[in-house]
Scaffold this active site. Sequence first.
Site, PDB file in Angstrom:
ATOM      1  N   VAL A   9       0.829  -1.201   0.000  1.00  0.00           N
ATOM      2  CA  VAL A   9       0.000   0.000   0.000  1.00  0.00           C
ATOM      3  C   VAL A   9       0.865   1.254   0.000  1.00  0.00           C
ATOM      4  O   VAL A   9       1.980   1.271   0.505  1.00  0.00           O
ATOM      5  CB  VAL A   9      -0.966   0.056   1.213  1.00  0.00           C
ATOM      6  N   CYS A  10       0.292   2.295  -0.611  1.00  0.00           N
ATOM      7  CA  CYS A  10       0.828   3.646  -0.519  1.00  0.00           C
ATOM      8  C   CYS A  10      -0.377   4.570  -0.530  1.00  0.00           C
ATOM      9  O   CYS A  10      -1.524   4.098  -0.539  1.00  0.00           O
ATOM     10  CB  CYS A  10       1.820   3.963  -1.642  1.00  0.00           C
ATOM     11  N   ALA A  11      -0.155   5.850  -0.522  1.00  0.00           N
ATOM     12  CA  ALA A  11      -1.265   6.795  -0.426  1.00  0.00           C
ATOM     13  C   ALA A  11      -2.299   6.594  -1.536  1.00  0.00           C
ATOM     14  O   ALA A  11      -3.503   6.576  -1.288  1.00  0.00           O
ATOM     15  CB  ALA A  11      -0.742   8.228  -0.427  1.00  0.00           C
ATOM     16  N   VAL A  42      -3.769   2.936   0.766  1.00  0.00           N
ATOM     17  CA  VAL A  42      -3.682   2.670   2.201  1.00  0.00           C
ATOM     18  C   VAL A  42      -5.060   2.607   2.861  1.00  0.00           C
ATOM     19  O   VAL A  42      -5.250   1.883   3.838  1.00  0.00           O
ATOM     20  CB  VAL A  42      -2.749   3.694   2.886  1.00  0.00           C
ATOM     21  N   THR A  58       4.340   2.151   2.223  1.00  0.00           N
ATOM     22  CA  THR A  58       5.302   3.240   2.019  1.00  0.00           C
ATOM     23  C   THR A  58       4.761   4.551   2.563  1.00  0.00           C
ATOM     24  O   THR A  58       5.288   5.615   2.264  1.00  0.00           O
ATOM     25  CB  THR A  58       5.650   3.395   0.525  1.00  0.00           C
TER      26      THR A  58
END
Length: 94
Positions: A9-11, A42, A58
């Site tokens: 996941v990331c934003a 996320v 991240t």
Amino acid sequence: MAKKKVLFVCATGVATSTVVEEKVIEYCKERGIDADFDQRNVASIAQIGEDFDLIVSTCQVTSQVSTPIVNGLPILTGFGDAAVYAKIAEILTA
């Protein structure tokens, strides 16, 4: 043993998580670690986080889940990445 499932996941679920996912997949292949990989933003952790054996993020994670969460930023930067890879391998081979 059932195949482990890893969520990256990331934003946005697009940029940094893609880079980290590709590097972790390569790392796992080189070590014979067979796992399924998925990539999302996320915010999706709240709904699906419990369905995975490991989450590599991240960005900051505010959702509370029992699934282990590993900070993937060192893989992106190259600083401290060996320890992160070792933790990922430890979780996926347990």
